[in-house]
Design a protein around this motif. Structure first.
Motif, mmCIF file in Angstrom:
data_model
loop_
_atom_site.group_PDB
_atom_site.id
_atom_site.type_symbol
_atom_site.label_atom_id
_atom_site.label_comp_id
_atom_site.label_asym_id
_atom_site.label_seq_id
_atom_site.Cartn_x
_atom_site.Cartn_y
_atom_site.Cartn_z
ATOM 1 N N GLN A 93 -9.171 3.615 -4.110
ATOM 2 C CA GLN A 93 -7.127 3.398 -3.758
ATOM 3 C C GLN A 93 -6.542 2.303 -3.658
ATOM 4 O O GLN A 93 -5.873 2.119 -4.023
ATOM 5 C CB GLN A 93 -7.122 4.481 -2.256
ATOM 6 C CG GLN A 93 -6.943 2.966 -1.108
ATOM 7 C CD GLN A 93 -6.552 3.398 -0.250
ATOM 8 O OE1 GLN A 93 -6.707 4.243 0.889
ATOM 9 N NE2 GLN A 93 -5.433 3.234 0.432
ATOM 10 N N SER A 94 -7.884 1.595 -4.121
ATOM 11 C CA SER A 94 -6.875 0.211 -4.389
ATOM 12 C C SER A 94 -8.334 -0.640 -6.034
ATOM 13 O O SER A 94 -8.875 -1.550 -4.737
ATOM 14 C CB SER A 94 -6.241 -1.629 -3.305
ATOM 15 O OG SER A 94 -6.129 -1.777 -3.796
ATOM 16 N N ASP A 151 -15.291 2.466 -1.590
ATOM 17 C CA ASP A 151 -14.404 2.934 -0.692
ATOM 18 C C ASP A 151 -15.247 3.605 0.506
ATOM 19 O O ASP A 151 -15.457 4.418 -0.171
ATOM 20 C CB ASP A 151 -12.563 3.096 -0.668
ATOM 21 C CG ASP A 151 -12.404 2.671 -1.780
ATOM 22 O OD1 ASP A 151 -10.632 3.353 -1.690
ATOM 23 O OD2 ASP A 151 -12.269 1.976 -1.775
ATOM 24 N N THR A 161 -1.075 4.691 -6.390
ATOM 25 C CA THR A 161 -1.944 4.881 -4.873
ATOM 26 C C THR A 161 -1.173 5.094 -3.500
ATOM 27 O O THR A 161 -0.170 5.859 -3.687
ATOM 28 C CB THR A 161 -1.894 3.508 -5.115
ATOM 29 O OG1 THR A 161 -0.713 2.877 -4.749
ATOM 30 C CG2 THR A 161 -2.427 2.286 -6.432
ATOM 31 N N ALA A 162 -2.322 5.077 -3.492
ATOM 32 C CA ALA A 162 -1.145 5.491 -1.660
ATOM 33 C C ALA A 162 -0.358 4.682 -1.458
ATOM 34 O O ALA A 162 0.984 5.563 -0.344
ATOM 35 C CB ALA A 162 -2.370 4.466 -0.921
ATOM 36 N N SER A 193 -7.525 6.967 -6.646
ATOM 37 C CA SER A 193 -5.739 6.617 -7.096
ATOM 38 C C SER A 193 -6.048 6.922 -8.757
ATOM 39 O O SER A 193 -6.852 7.416 -9.600
ATOM 40 C CB SER A 193 -6.079 4.891 -6.789
ATOM 41 O OG SER A 193 -6.254 4.608 -7.111
ATOM 42 N N LEU A 243 -2.828 10.030 -0.467
ATOM 43 C CA LEU A 243 -4.243 9.237 -0.902
ATOM 44 C C LEU A 243 -4.869 8.306 -0.404
ATOM 45 O O LEU A 243 -6.205 8.277 -0.120
ATOM 46 C CB LEU A 243 -3.587 8.620 -2.275
ATOM 47 C CG LEU A 243 -3.375 9.540 -3.353
ATOM 48 C CD1 LEU A 243 -3.117 8.490 -4.894
ATOM 49 C CD2 LEU A 243 -4.826 10.141 -4.340
ATOM 50 N N ASN A 244 -4.215 7.678 1.099
ATOM 51 C CA ASN A 244 -4.623 6.803 1.835
ATOM 52 C C ASN A 244 -6.293 7.442 2.338
ATOM 53 O O ASN A 244 -5.813 8.430 2.538
ATOM 54 C CB ASN A 244 -3.502 6.725 3.260
ATOM 55 C CG ASN A 244 -4.094 4.700 3.573
ATOM 56 O OD1 ASN A 244 -4.369 4.087 3.203
ATOM 57 N ND2 ASN A 244 -3.875 5.114 4.979
#
Length: 217
Positions: free
Chosen positions: A176-177, A24, A81-82, A94, A88-89
């Motif tokens: 985050q993903s 990220d 997660t977000a 996460s 968290l975005n």
């Protein structure tokens, strides 16, 4: 001039090939709280108006609660997660709570976009991952309360509770993903199916065996 051009070229290659670019990006502001209701999606959630951001956007309660392990795998999880924790975005992280019933298993899987760090809260957990070719080494460890184990990104790994009591842990991801590719489900339960003859040759078994396995997915 030639040496300067070569230096500039090498610097460009180093930047492009830097492995941190696989993860990220760093945020460009203090925060970007996810606007879950936003209609625009560009590699994630849009930002909520900072003037509308509240403390609850950065807060989640309930991770201390055990999750349901009443399933064939004996595994339960609560993933944050977000979508569940908007603060968290864009922060590149996460986390999740995971619970294992006795002999519960997290089947071999991959997180294509994240390193995984597991901390054991209670119980015992065997964790392992397999290195890439040509070695294909299994690196595994039995963990107890307070122990931490790291799984590098993109490697096949698994977890199993070998004990007679429940196991709980907190899992952190460097994205985050992180993504979740369950190997058995991906191979035998894909939409559309991978041809049976390909799988039969890959696993060196008869196609009837592939059909029997596929029927379970």
């Amino acid at each position: 001039m030639a040496s300067k051009a070569l230096l500039l070229f090498l610097l460009l290659i180093a930047l492009v090939c830097n492995p941190t670019f696989a993860f990220d990006n760093s945020p460009l502001q203090d925060f970007c709280v996810a606007d879950i209701t936003g209609q625009v999606r560009v590699n994630g959630f849009p930002c909520k108006d900072p003037k509308e951001v509240q403390a609850d956007d950065f807060f989640f309660a309930g991770l201390h609660l055990p999750t349901n392990t009443s399933n064939p795998f004996g595994l339960g999880s609560n993933i944050l997660t977000a979508s569940q924790l908007p603060g968290l975005n864009t922060l590149g992280i996460s986390l999740a709570r995971v619970d294992f019933a006795p002999l519960g298993v997290s089947s071999p899987h991959i997180h294509p976009r994240a390193t995984e760090v597991v901390t054991i809260l209670e119980g015992t957990l065997e964790m392992g991952f397999v290195t890439s070719l040509p070695d294909n080494r299994l690196i595994s460890k039995v963990l107890n309360k307070g122990d931490v184990f790291v799984v590098p990104p993109g490697l096949i790994h698994y977890a199993r509770n070998p004990g007679k009591s429940n196991t709980a842990g907190i899992v952190a991801f460097s994205s985050q993903s992180p993504g979740f590719l369950l190997i058995p489900q991906a191979v035998f339960g894909s939409n559309h199916n991978i041809s049976s003859d390909i799988l039969a040759k890959s696993f060196q078994v008869d196609e009837n065996v592939i059909s029997q396995i596929r029927a379970k997915f």
